[in-house]
Design an enzyme around this catalytic site. Structure first.
Site, PDB file in Angstrom:
ATOM      1  CB  CYS A   1      -0.981  -0.041   1.164  1.00 21.87           C
ATOM      2  SG  CYS A   1      -2.370   1.105   0.967  1.00 21.87           S
TER       3      CYS A   1
ATOM      4  CG  HIS B   1      -3.714  -3.350   3.701  1.00 22.55           C
ATOM      5  ND1 HIS B   1      -2.565  -2.952   4.342  1.00 22.55           N
ATOM      6  CD2 HIS B   1      -4.231  -2.236   3.102  1.00 22.55           C
ATOM      7  CE1 HIS B   1      -2.389  -1.645   4.166  1.00 22.55           C
ATOM      8  NE2 HIS B   1      -3.380  -1.190   3.415  1.00 22.55           N
TER       9      HIS B   1
END
Length: 532
Positions: free
Chosen positions: A342, A456
């Site tokens: 991310c 994630h």
């Protein structure tokens, strides 16, 4: 019929409210009741995506898992994600609502959001037999009570019977219980139906006089004592639960030639480190030695360096440079393995542009290890996602056509330069499963040594994690892994163990009676001796 309600309150933060709420959700579900968790307002950088593509606190996602139901935005209608010492991003019903200072939010905006809280609760209450509510911090924060939107005001809204939790591991548990109750108004005190002591490590016989005396002082029953449960493998609400994350050791590793050694994984611990539970499954692997690193020298001799997610990507990139990580990372990339997740992937790119000042206005140069640019956008991408690796290789080593899964929570839109190779092809859960709905994710560069992805929870999938570890060990010519961890089964086992321990420790007959429901004691369960 509207659901009955039990609320779990605490004498302070980190007394175990979240896990006890999860335990009660699982116990009620095991008894055959429709049960759901609810926390009106959560403050955490650890969040999760729902199947509708919305964002909630990770603790409520865990509690939904304990109740054997999908997580819903109704379970956590307000999520505060700290952006600094005095402000937070406010997420309302899963979407960004604003960026506010603490005073502006508390003094001016709470009342505006109360109807949202009420609507979310009523949505859940209409579909379930019982709701397990979780408070935040302490209900006795007298300076904040006027605009309370998460503790006693919510208990009154739900007409909930309240269970007060004190943490004996912190010390001063009797004073904390007594002080909390005495600071409540009389009508609020009446809602406290009993108390428990959590995280106990000692001899119950020595504790018994204290529980009797405090029960007499409070005129409230002690429902039991929950022991300290080690190695539970369930995520904490925030990083207070991870002592390793705050380690200031100068060095974690030394040179070692043995091919049988553990794989060394360094995770850089930013000031705005988000979704730290991404690494729980890796930490549990017996073949891995993982550390959270705040100093550049701590990543020396690491095999894999992971740059994790960040709530403030540019600020954390500036911090990373100031701490001397950039030079170390560029050196490591020449021979070692780097993974960016991310915000970490965004930092590995060439530029981060923020024309609308979503985090930090202007253009910031990245580490230049991935051929990508990222532009911050007002719209947040939040989605559960599945897919496959593009190349069929990991760190240059062939791997099976394995499934990957996780969730996206980011505001950046990444574009690829001409030389870029994508990491995976993904499909978002809210889209159809047609191939036309697939999209590219992440980037692979530096001859396969540097990988970036928006996913994630990537390592929670057993098959991918095992392949990742095997490929990393093969890259360093380490011996193959002999024993892999089954993380998904361990989570199920941990939830069951938590529920079993709580059932053995507490007077569940009494707790079920608060909401007028029948409790059938499990055959194998043996309740602990009464402490009052």
């Amino acid at each position: 019929m509207k659901a009955r309600a039990i609320m779990v309150l605490g004498t302070s933060s980190h007394v175990g409210k979240s896990l006890l709420t999860a335990a009660l959700c699982r116990i009620f579900a095991q008894q055959g009741y429709r049960v759901a968790p609810f926390k009106s307002q959560n403050m955490s950088l650890n969040s999760a995506a729902t199947i509708e593509g919305l964002e909630i606190g990770r603790a409520q996602a865990l509690q939904a898992e304990a109740a054997s139901i999908p997580p819903s935005v109704d379970m956590n209608p307000i999520l505060l994600k700290p952006s600094g010492a005095m402000s937070s991003q406010v997420v309302v019903r899963g979407k960004i609502w604003g960026q506010l200072s603490a005073s502006d939010y508390h003094l001016r905006r709470v009342e505006e959001l109360m109807p949202v809280v009420r609507e979310s609760y009523e949505n859940l209450a209409a579909k379930n037999d019982v709701i397990i509510l979780e408070g935040a911090g302490s209900p006795a924060e007298i300076n904040l009570k006027e605009h309370d939107i998460v503790n006693m005001r919510i208990a009154e809204m739900a007409d909930a019977q309240c269970l007060l939790v004190g943490d004996i591991d912190r010390g001063g548990v009797f004073a904390a219980l007594l002080g909390t109750v005495q600071l409540l108004e009389e009508k609020e005190q009446a809602r406290i139906a009993g108390f428990i002591i959590n995280k106990f490590r000692g001899d119950l016989a020595l504790l018994r006089p204290g529980t009797r005396m405090i029960a007499d002082r409070l005129q409230k029953p002690c429902l039991g004592v929950v022991p300290y449960i080690s190695d539970l493998l369930l995520e904490e609400e925030d990083s207070l639960g991870l002592p390793a994350i705050n380690s200031d050791s100068k060095s974690f590793w030394e040179p070692e030639a043995s091919s049988n050694r553990l794989l060394r994984i360094a995770v850089i611990s930013f000031p705005s480190f988000s979704n730290f539970t991404d690494f729980d499954a890796l930490r549990a692997e017996p073949s891995v030695d993982l550390h959270f690193c705040k100093r550049a020298e701590q990543i020396s001799y690491a095999d894999v360096v992971i740059i994790p997610g960040s709530k403030q990507t540019v600020d954390d990139l500036v911090w990373l440079r100031a701490k001397g990580f950039e030079h170390k990372l560029l050196q490591h990339a020449k021979m070692g393995l780097i993974v960016g997740i991310c915000g970490g992937m965004q930092m590995l790119g060439e530029q981060i542009l923020d024309p609308e000042a979503m985090e930090s206005a202007g253009t910031t140069y990245g580490l230049g290890l991935l051929p990508i640019h990222t532009t911050m956008k007002p719209q947040k991408v939040t989605s559960l996602t599945t897919g496959r690796l593009v190349s069929g290789k990991l760190f240059g080593h062939p791997c099976l056509d394995i499934r990957i899964s996780g969730y996206e929570i980011h505001i950046g839109e990444t574009t690829y330069l001409e030389s870029a190779d994508q990491f995976a092809k993904l499909i978002r859960a809210e889209k159809s499963s047609q191939i036309s709905d697939s999209f590219g994710d992440g980037c692979v560069a530096q001859e396969g040594r540097v990988i970036g992805t928006y996913l994630h929870g990537l390592f929670d999938e057993d098959a991918f994690r095992h392949t990742f570890l095997a490929a990393a060990r093969a890259f360093y010519r380490l011996s193959p892994v002999e024993v892999f961890d089954n993380w998904q089964q361990k989570r199920i086992n941990s939830l069951d163990r938590l529920a079993e321990e709580v059932q053995r420790s507490l007077d569940m007959q009494e707790i079920f009676s608060w909401v007028g429901l029948h409790y059938e004691k499990p055959v194998a369960s043996t309740a602990r001796e009464s402490l009052t």
